[in-house]
Design an enzyme around this catalytic site. Structure first.
Site, PDB file in Angstrom:
ATOM      1  N   ALA A   1       0.838  -1.208   0.000  1.00  0.00           N
ATOM      2  CA  ALA A   1       0.000   0.000   0.000  1.00  0.00           C
ATOM      3  C   ALA A   1       0.866   1.248   0.000  1.00  0.00           C
ATOM      4  CB  ALA A   1      -0.945  -0.005   1.203  1.00  0.00           C
TER       5      ALA A   1
ATOM      6  N   TYR B   1       2.738   4.116  -2.787  1.00  0.00           N
ATOM      7  CA  TYR B   1       2.120   4.999  -3.786  1.00  0.00           C
ATOM      8  C   TYR B   1       1.466   4.207  -4.922  1.00  0.00           C
ATOM      9  CZ  TYR B   1       4.696   8.811  -1.522  1.00  0.00           C
ATOM     10  OH  TYR B   1       5.177   9.709  -0.616  1.00  0.00           O
TER      11      TYR B   1
ATOM     12  N   LYS C   1       1.845  -4.738   5.199  1.00  0.00           N
ATOM     13  CA  LYS C   1       2.330  -5.185   6.513  1.00  0.00           C
ATOM     14  C   LYS C   1       1.899  -4.258   7.645  1.00  0.00           C
ATOM     15  CE  LYS C   1       7.048  -3.466   5.779  1.00  0.00           C
ATOM     16  NZ  LYS C   1       8.453  -3.888   5.696  1.00  0.00           N
TER      17      LYS C   1
ATOM     18  N   GLU D   1      17.796  15.957   0.512  1.00  0.00           N
ATOM     19  CA  GLU D   1      16.605  16.447   1.227  1.00  0.00           C
ATOM     20  C   GLU D   1      16.771  16.289   2.743  1.00  0.00           C
ATOM     21  OE1 GLU D   1      12.913  16.704  -1.663  1.00  0.00           O
ATOM     22  OE2 GLU D   1      13.032  14.728  -0.712  1.00  0.00           O
TER      23      GLU D   1
ATOM     24  N   ALA E   1       7.861   8.439  -6.538  1.00  0.00           N
ATOM     25  CA  ALA E   1       6.431   8.377  -6.221  1.00  0.00           C
ATOM     26  C   ALA E   1       5.599   8.724  -7.453  1.00  0.00           C
ATOM     27  CB  ALA E   1       6.121   9.346  -5.081  1.00  0.00           C
TER      28      ALA E   1
ATOM     29  N   LYS F   1       6.853  22.251  -4.401  1.00  0.00           N
ATOM     30  CA  LYS F   1       7.030  20.973  -3.698  1.00  0.00           C
ATOM     31  C   LYS F   1       5.779  20.655  -2.872  1.00  0.00           C
ATOM     32  CE  LYS F   1       9.533  17.600  -1.661  1.00  0.00           C
ATOM     33  NZ  LYS F   1       9.903  16.370  -2.353  1.00  0.00           N
TER      34      LYS F   1
END
Length: 405
Positions: A11, A13, A38, A170, A318, A379
């Site tokens: 589960a 993206y 999970k 990042e 993603a 962003k």
């Protein structure tokens, strides 16, 4: 007549996008849809660097899967996937078995350590919610211990980040925002703190526009980050790392914290299940099915899609996973309705933005280069859009980012 059963593994993206799109495309009588994950939550992988640095609470990066799926159409099973038995169309879980007619493998990636000794044992990763919490708490512990110990060990305040790709940069951006707060909180002299980024490649953010890379490097250096480029980590030890630049003699960098952010491979279940793969990633057909299997789709970090323009695989992002999820849902709906002409995947690159901390970023959006607050704004727009695509306006209001300037 028995309904066909679609099982979606993961589960993240890609898996979540496949699920929410499928529940729109298919009526309740057309197929049974089962989602396996999970955890009972989805986490925004692209926000983990903030949770790891401590600039965003870890609960903010996750939301309950049951809040975004239609439970009248989708069964949710919380379990670990151990193996896929392709010949008998069964999935072996840690708490039982599932059979399937159609399978979507969207299990996400795992850290790639390239066999570097000691990394698994001594380095922290930015992998999931719990690893991010562990890293944040470890950094805070180092500051707290330093401020109370009588004989100061300055190495405690050295943080090494292995990797100057997206995740590494990042994380560095968030870290440079967080360090002044930690110094203030624990009465630590900020001059004692060292942040060193080690990258084996000859450049920061490989593949990114050079002008934007230069901007990112200068911004991070201004905030105290020291880059060691073209320098490979040879070993990670309890006291730091051993590195070497080219043919030069290896040397040690002592550090209280080592963070590994330099590589992702596909999920180990892929190879365990006998799929032909490169570093856990399967080179999928244009319709995203696994070669030789008409009933198995592989998307996200465990799939390999070639960018024909440069003849290299697209990096696992993603954005790609979500687009793959949308296409997979349409193709599954076509198969359920006995249509054999499936769509081929064409990546529509809307742009790429790399955050450098709270109000700073670099990016290319619709072909336009952006830096600073305008890139940071984009962003947040991108982040909010992905929330909207999965859970609508309600999820954006609950989890979205609105602190624009």
């Amino acid at each position: 007549m028995r309904k066909p059963k679609i099982v979606i593994l993961g589960a993240g993206y890609g898996g979540l996008m496949t699920t929410v799109r499928l529940q729109k495309h298919l009526g309740v009588n057309e197929a049974d849809i089962v989602l396996v994950n999970k955890h009972d939550y989805h986490y925004e992988t692209t926000w983990l660097h903030e949770a790891s640095a401590g600039t965003l609470h870890h609960d903010k990066v996750r939301y309950d899967i049951r809040d975004v799926i239609d439970r009248s159409k989708v069964d949710f099973v919380q379990a670990n996937v151990e193996q896929i038995d392709k010949e008998n169309k069964k999935i072996i879980l840690d708490n039982g078995e599932l059979d399937y007619d159609y399978l979507v493998i969207a299990l996400g990636g795992e850290p790639e350590t390239f066999g570097i000794k000691g990394l698994k044992e001594y380095a922290f990763g930015i992998v999931n919610v719990n690893s991010s919490r562990l890293l944040r708490e470890h950094i805070e512990y180092q500051f707290a211990t330093y401020s109370t110990e009588e004989e100061k060990n300055d190495n405690r305040l050295t943080i090494v980040v292995g990797g100057a790709g997206f995740t590494g940069v990042e994380f560095l951006g968030e870290l440079t925002n967080r360090i002044p707060e930690l110094c203030h909180e624990y009465d630590v002299d900020s001059h004692k703190v060292k942040i060193i980024c080690v990258e084996a490649a000859p450049t920061v953010l490989p593949g990114f526009d050079q002008e934007l890379v230069d901007y990112a490097v200068s911004q991070l250096e201004r905030k105290g980050v020291e880059f060691r480029i073209g320098t490979a980590i040879k070993e990670c030890t309890p006291d730091g790392i051993i590195v070497a630049k080219g043919e030069e003699e290896p040397y040690e960098i002592k550090a209280g914290t080592v963070v590994w952010a330099a590589g992702v491979r596909g999920n180990s279940v892929i190879e365990k299940s006998g799929f032909e793969a490169m570093r856990g990633r399967v080179k999928v057909q244009p319709d995203l099915r696994a070669p030789g299997y008409e009933d198995v789709f592989i998307i996200g970090d465990s799939s390999l899609v070639i960018n024909e323009e440069i003849n290299r695989p697209y990096p696992p992002t993603a954005q790609i996973a979500m687009q793959q999820g949308e296409l997979t849902a349409r193709n599954l709906a076509a198969l359920i309705r006995n249509k054999q002409d499936l769509e081929e995947f064409k990546f529509d690159n809307k742009g790429t933005v790399c955050s450098l901390g709270e109000h700073d970023a670099i990016g290319v959006v619709f072909g336009k280069k952006l830096t600073g607050t305008s890139a940071s704004f984009m962003k947040k727009v991108v982040d909010n859009r992905s929330l909207f695509m999965i859970g609508g306006a309600g999820l954006v209001l609950k989890k979205g980012k609105f602190n624009v300037f």
